[in-house]
Design a protein around this motif. Structure first.
Motif, short mmCIF file in Angstrom:
data_model
loop_
_atom_site.label_atom_id
_atom_site.label_comp_id
_atom_site.label_asym_id
_atom_site.label_seq_id
_atom_site.Cartn_x
_atom_site.Cartn_y
_atom_site.Cartn_z
N UNK A 70 -18.43 33.64 83.00
CA UNK A 70 -19.35 32.96 82.32
C UNK A 70 -19.56 33.62 81.07
N UNK A 71 -19.54 33.01 79.81
CA UNK A 71 -19.56 33.54 78.71
C UNK A 71 -20.59 33.02 77.75
N UNK A 72 -21.13 33.55 76.76
CA UNK A 72 -22.48 33.21 75.90
C UNK A 72 -22.02 33.56 74.67
N UNK A 73 -22.39 32.54 73.76
CA UNK A 73 -22.24 32.76 72.18
C UNK A 73 -23.61 32.21 71.69
N UNK A 74 -24.19 33.22 70.83
CA UNK A 74 -25.52 32.79 69.98
C UNK A 74 -24.84 32.37 68.74
N UNK A 75 -25.48 31.18 68.30
CA UNK A 75 -25.05 30.49 66.91
C UNK A 75 -26.27 30.99 65.95
N UNK A 76 -26.00 31.87 65.08
CA UNK A 76 -26.96 32.30 64.30
C UNK A 76 -27.44 31.32 63.12
N UNK A 77 -26.43 30.73 62.60
CA UNK A 77 -26.78 29.86 61.37
C UNK A 77 -27.29 28.61 62.10
N UNK A 78 -28.41 28.16 61.40
CA UNK A 78 -29.08 26.88 61.74
C UNK A 78 -28.39 25.64 61.21
N UNK A 79 -27.67 25.83 60.27
CA UNK A 79 -26.76 24.79 59.87
C UNK A 79 -25.72 24.27 60.48
N UNK A 129 -21.35 29.92 52.60
CA UNK A 129 -21.48 30.56 53.90
C UNK A 129 -21.53 29.64 55.10
N UNK A 130 -22.11 28.69 55.01
CA UNK A 130 -21.98 27.59 56.17
C UNK A 130 -20.59 27.03 56.49
N UNK A 131 -19.91 26.87 55.20
CA UNK A 131 -18.53 26.50 55.40
C UNK A 131 -17.68 27.71 56.32
N UNK A 132 -18.20 28.81 55.90
CA UNK A 132 -17.28 29.95 56.61
C UNK A 132 -17.72 29.95 57.86
N UNK A 133 -18.70 29.83 58.44
CA UNK A 133 -19.26 29.90 59.82
C UNK A 133 -18.79 28.76 60.50
N UNK A 134 -18.47 27.85 59.88
CA UNK A 134 -18.10 26.57 60.46
C UNK A 134 -17.05 26.61 61.44
N UNK A 135 -15.90 27.08 60.76
CA UNK A 135 -14.67 27.39 61.37
C UNK A 135 -14.68 28.57 62.46
N UNK A 136 -15.61 29.46 62.05
CA UNK A 136 -15.81 30.90 62.91
C UNK A 136 -16.22 30.33 64.18
N UNK A 137 -17.28 29.61 64.36
CA UNK A 137 -18.04 29.26 65.63
C UNK A 137 -17.26 28.41 66.21
N UNK A 138 -16.46 27.38 65.67
CA UNK A 138 -15.49 26.46 66.59
C UNK A 138 -14.63 27.32 67.27
N UNK A 139 -13.82 28.32 66.55
CA UNK A 139 -12.90 29.19 67.03
C UNK A 139 -13.48 30.06 68.18
N UNK A 140 -14.56 30.51 67.93
CA UNK A 140 -15.06 31.51 69.01
C UNK A 140 -15.73 30.75 70.03
N UNK A 141 -15.93 29.57 69.98
CA UNK A 141 -16.28 28.48 71.31
C UNK A 141 -15.08 28.19 72.09
N UNK A 142 -13.92 27.92 71.21
CA UNK A 142 -12.55 27.59 71.77
C UNK A 142 -11.99 28.74 72.49
N UNK A 143 -12.02 29.70 71.92
CA UNK A 143 -11.87 31.05 72.77
C UNK A 143 -12.68 31.32 73.99
N UNK A 144 -13.93 30.97 73.99
CA UNK A 144 -14.79 31.17 75.16
C UNK A 144 -14.01 30.33 76.36
N UNK A 145 -13.61 28.90 75.83
CA UNK A 145 -13.35 27.84 76.67
C UNK A 145 -12.13 28.20 77.42
#
Length: 180
Positions: free
Chosen positions: A32-41, A61-77
């Motif tokens: 099991x893995x957990x990721x906190x999404x710090x950006x409220x956007x 900043x939101x555009x930059x984090x959009x791809x980042x969080x998507x890839x972090x979640x994909x790596x977790x899956x």
């Protein structure tokens, strides 16, 4: 829109994903893995075995984090289904490594053996005396652990002695040319 961020993430049948209060939990057969999404956007939508990561505005900043969080979640899956592996090679006269428990013991040219304790969630193995494999479900932790092991004795450019990644290319320098 971000090319990485707008891509869907397919969730395998044996993986469960939940999103509550900015926290993404991914649970699968390997752990099991957990990721906190710090950006409220940034938002995460889960439906019918597909994960979509969305953003609420077009700030830089939101555009930059959009791809980042998507890839972090994909790596977790991907990691909870099939663990990530990083392989290191040891090169040098008399250089070798062995694993005892969760401790990697390396003889890499120092007057004493160098010991490295594996962090929680990481498995170290030595298929032979000059190969070290780092395995785990968290891609970031696997890469950081491999980098920490490599930092104990980076490859020197004249003879190629030291620890290197399996796919790393080392450019050798020319030695002294005096006396020719």
């Amino acid at each position: 829109m971000s090319r990485i961020g707008r891509m869907h993430i397919a969730v395998p049948a044996n993986v469960t994903v939940s999103y509550n209060d900015g926290l993404v939990n991914v649970k699968g057969p390997k752990g099991e893995l957990t990721q906190k999404i710090a950006d409220g956007n940034i938002g995460v939508e889960i439906s019918d075995g597909v994960i979509n990561v969305t953003r609420s505005n077009d700030a830089k900043e939101t555009k930059a984090r959009h791809g980042l969080y998507r890839q972090l979640i994909a790596n977790m899956v991907k990691g909870v289904v099939e663990p990530y592996t990083r392989t290191l090679q040891i090169a040098g006269v008399g250089y070798k490594a062995s694993v005892s428990g969760n401790k990697l013991v390396m003889n890499i040219g120092f007057s004493h053996p160098v010991e490295f304790v594996a962090p929680a969630g990481i498995t170290l193995a030595c298929p032979d005396a000059t190969t070290v494999t780092v395995t785990g479900i968290d891609k970031d932790l696997v890469g950081q652990t491999a980098a920490n092991i490599r930092s104990k004795k980076p490859v020197e450019p004249y003879h190629g002695y030291g620890l290197r990644y399996n796919d790393e290319v080392v450019l050798h320098k020319e030695g002294k040319t005096a006396g020719k």
